[in-house]
Structure formats: C-alpha cells, structure tokens
Scaffold this motif. Structure first.
Motif, short mmCIF file in Angstrom:
data_model
loop_
_atom_site.label_atom_id
_atom_site.label_comp_id
_atom_site.label_asym_id
_atom_site.label_seq_id
_atom_site.Cartn_x
_atom_site.Cartn_y
_atom_site.Cartn_z
N UNK A 170 -10.98 -1.29 3.06
CA UNK A 170 -11.51 -1.58 1.90
C UNK A 170 -11.83 -0.44 0.55
N UNK A 171 -11.32 0.22 0.64
CA UNK A 171 -10.17 1.26 -0.90
C UNK A 171 -9.28 0.72 -0.86
N UNK A 172 -8.54 -0.18 -0.17
CA UNK A 172 -7.18 0.64 -0.10
C UNK A 172 -7.22 -1.48 -0.88
N UNK A 173 -7.87 -2.20 -1.15
CA UNK A 173 -8.32 -3.43 -2.24
C UNK A 173 -9.23 -3.32 -3.54
N UNK A 174 -7.70 -3.36 -4.30
CA UNK A 174 -8.15 -3.59 -6.08
C UNK A 174 -8.74 -4.94 -6.36
N UNK A 175 -10.15 -5.65 -5.79
CA UNK A 175 -9.86 -7.44 -6.68
C UNK A 175 -9.71 -6.93 -8.32
N UNK A 176 -10.54 -6.48 -8.92
CA UNK A 176 -10.34 -6.10 -10.55
C UNK A 176 -8.23 -5.78 -11.11
N UNK A 211 -6.25 -7.11 -8.94
CA UNK A 211 -5.55 -8.15 -8.28
C UNK A 211 -4.54 -7.33 -7.55
N UNK A 212 -4.10 -6.44 -6.61
CA UNK A 212 -3.68 -5.83 -5.90
C UNK A 212 -3.98 -5.43 -4.11
N UNK A 213 -3.39 -5.00 -3.60
CA UNK A 213 -3.42 -4.35 -2.28
C UNK A 213 -2.84 -3.66 -2.01
N UNK A 214 -3.19 -1.82 -2.19
CA UNK A 214 -2.43 -1.17 -1.94
C UNK A 214 -2.24 -0.72 -0.04
N UNK A 215 -1.25 -1.09 0.50
CA UNK A 215 -0.71 -0.59 1.55
C UNK A 215 -0.39 0.30 2.12
N UNK A 216 -1.67 1.52 2.26
CA UNK A 216 -1.30 3.21 2.32
C UNK A 216 -1.66 3.27 4.48
#
Length: 392
Positions: free
Chosen positions: A145-151, A153-158
């Motif tokens: 969930x910490x990889x998802x920045x809904x504000x 508007x991006x997903x960080x694929x880490x």
C-alpha cells in the motif's frame, strides 16, 4: 557429461538464485537424462539430432530453444577447458530449435469482466491492477500500500514476490529495474474500495535469496524485509503465484468458458480425488498486461512512455511485441507535412527581405529551409520518430 556438468560447469555458475534454479531444472530434466551417461567425445552431431527428436512433444518449442542454449554453453565450456576439440552444436548440418512467431493477444472487456467475477472478492483487485497498470503477476502480489500514491496518481513498482527453492522472497522487478506507472481514475477507485474492505497485511520475507547467509555481506544482502501488501492469502502471507494460478486463476478461466472444465483424477497418495486443469499458458495473467499495452497503443500513447510503464529495457522491445496493436496510418503524417510546407511558404511570402529568384547567383541551387518548425500541428513528433526508426 554428467560428471563435467556437476563438478565443473555448474560449479562455476553464478547469478540470480531464481534463474540458477531454472537452469538447474532444465539441465537435470532435459539434458542429463538423455546425454549424461555419454562421454563428452561421444556427443556427436548425430547424437544431438536424435536428442532433439526425443524432446519433440515432451517440451514446448520455446523451452527447446532455451535448453539448446544451455547445452551449447556447456559444450563451449568443454572446448575452452580442452575436454573436446569442437562443439557439435555449432555444426552447419544441424538445425537449432526455433520458437514459432506468436503475437501477443489482448482480451475483450467481456472476457476480463468474466474472469474477474469468477475470482474470490479479495483477489479481484489483482485483475484490476494487471489490466489497468500493466504490472506482471509477481509485481502485483508484491505491491504494498505504501507503493501506491493515490493523491499523485501513480504506482511505484519497487519489488516482486517469487519462489526460490520453494521459498518465497522479495526481489527487484524483472531486469532489476523499478518504475512508476500512472493510475487511471477508475483503478484508483477500485484500490480504495479494496483497501477499505481488506486492510493490508504486513508480510516479512527474505530479500532475493532464502538460503542461510555464509558471510556478513550475504547477511546484509539477504536481510528480511517487511511490507504491508495490498493482497495476501488466507494465512495473511504473500500469495504463491503457482498455487494461485492452479487453484484460482484456472478455475476462473474455466468458469468464463476460456478453458475446459477440469478432469477429476484420483490422488496417487492419500484419499479422494483432485481437479486437474489443462495447461493454459496462453491464457495466463500476462494477458492482462497485453490488454493494458493494447489500450495504450491504440489510444496513440507514446511507445516510449508505454515501454517505461511496462518495464521494458527499451521501446524497441515494446514495438516488437506489441507493434501490431498500433492503429493503422490515418493520414496525419501527410497532413503534418502539408502544414509544414504551408507554414514555410507563408513565412517566406511575408518576409520583406526574402530574396527573389532573379537575385540569386546563377550557380546557387534551390534548397529547403535549414530548420523545420519546432512543432508540427496534428502529430506527436517523438512517436513518429520512434516508429520511423523501428520501421527502418
């Protein structure tokens, strides 16, 4: 052959643990049972022809290509180690296996919805992210969930979750490259609904290699990490991809009518029966990724951007795999060139200092302007350049 592989060739292999596991399995299953008892000098071109014939129908053409590469490397090493004079894999009269050309196939909305609906509710978000952001299966089940920045508007694929020696580990995504992918509004809403219904669970796994560390460096590199995963199994642990494919994904495919219903087979040990589905590689989770790419390219999104979102090494890979998803030419290029020439003619006629034909030197050739306008209406210059280079 077996002695050389186990004591010399394999002993010198290094690299990613999961990759080494795959190599070991292929060599043990497809090479050594057929060639392991022969001396290296007994392996001739005729031997390899028979070996390839024996493999037909046992493994797929794609796997045959991979296994051929491993055998070729083994015999190349034997030549370098002066065990044999030449590698029979390189003989002109033997035809190496080839993989048939295939095209990535996208799914329809109806098929995606049918498969999603056949999955348990807490697993449906995996389909949403696969088709809405193009993540690989291991990347989705490793998404925190910490990889998802809904504000933002991006997903960080880490990271991804994968199995090494039967044990789950966290590791970097394929190619050891992290990336950032935009989130469509519809997917953002689905993620919010999922998190509200199924709170994230903290999962701890080793990093990259589950084997006990032998040195301080290995201990540091393999130190366990904890992440609050968006999706977990009923035991609140990370989802095991192969088990999920067999027990949930194939069941959903059958429910949607994509593959046949399973056969009921009696268990070899214990009591009762088990359900056995047919192989369904062409209908794997990666079909959602194909669908994501098809939607992006059909909408004329820049292939370079799509390549970054998919995690490809470069746009050439994206165009080679998904180029057939690009829409046919619709004349925008011709319109852009007309606008380019029209703009040039207009600027020349308006310029008071523009030289007339009779003012030119007799030997001066006609020429186009040295520099094109920075923008051409109606065309994405970067996209046009990429496609032209790929076609060349």
């Amino acid at each position: 052959m077996r002695d050389y592989v186990e004591k010399h060739w394999w002993a010198a292999r290094t690299g990613d643990p999961a990759t080494l596991e795959t190599v070991s399995r292929r060599v043990r299953n497809q090479i050594l049972p057929y060639l392991g008892s022969l001396s290296l000098r007994q392996i001739k071109v005729e031997t390899l022809r028979k070996w390839l014939k024996d493999l037909e129908g046992v493994i797929s053409p794609g796997t045959a290509v991979t296994v051929w590469g491993y055998l070729n490397n083994i015999l190349d090493s034997a030549v370098d180690d002066e065990r044999i004079r030449k590698n029979p894999c390189r003989a002109k009269t033997i035809k190496a296996p080839t993989k048939p050309a295939t095209k990535a196939r996208a799914w329809t909305r109806e098929r995606v919805r049918a498969v999603r609906a056949a999955l348990p509710l807490h697993y449906q978000i995996l389909v949403d992210i696969g088709v809405g952001a193009g993540l690989r299966h291991g990347e989705v089940i490793g998404l925190a969930v910490d990889d998802i920045d809904l504000h933002g508007g991006v997903i960080h694929v880490n990271r991804q979750v994968r199995s090494v020696g039967g044990k789950l580990v966290f590791s970097l995504p394929k190619g050891n490259k992290t990336r950032t992918v935009p989130i469509p509004g519809h997917l953002a809403a689905r993620i919010r609904e999922h998190v509200a219904a199924y709170p994230a669970k903290a999962v701890t796994l080793p990093w990259k290699d589950p084997r006990p560390a032998q040195t301080k460096v290995e201990a540091k590199e393999r130190a366990p990490q904890t992440h609050r995963l968006l999706v977990s199994n009923r035991n609140e642990s990370a989802v095991r991809a192969n088990m999920w494919n067999e027990y949930y994904w194939k069941r959903a495919l059958a429910a949607a009518g994509i593959i046949p219903e399973p056969k009921v087979v009696k268990r070899k040990t214990g009591r009762g029966n088990r359900l056995v589905y047919e192989a369904a590689h062409e209908f794997g989770f990666h079909c959602l990724r194909h669908t994501f790419a098809s939607v992006q390219l059909d909408a004329r999104e820049n292939p370079v951007a799509v390549s970054k979102w998919l995690g490809h090494a470069d746009a050439a890979i994206t165009l080679r795999v998904y180029g057939h998803f690009l829409p046919d030419a619709d004349g925008r290029g011709r319109q852009a060139m007309d606008a380019w020439f029209a703009s040039d003619s207009a600027s020349s006629s308006r310029s008071p200092s523009a030289p007339q034909d009779h003012d030119r030197d007799a030997g001066e050739p006609d020429s186009l302007p040295a520099e094109a306008p920075s923008e051409a209406p109606g065309v994405d210059a970067d996209m046009a350049s990429d496609l032209q280079e790929d076609a060349a």
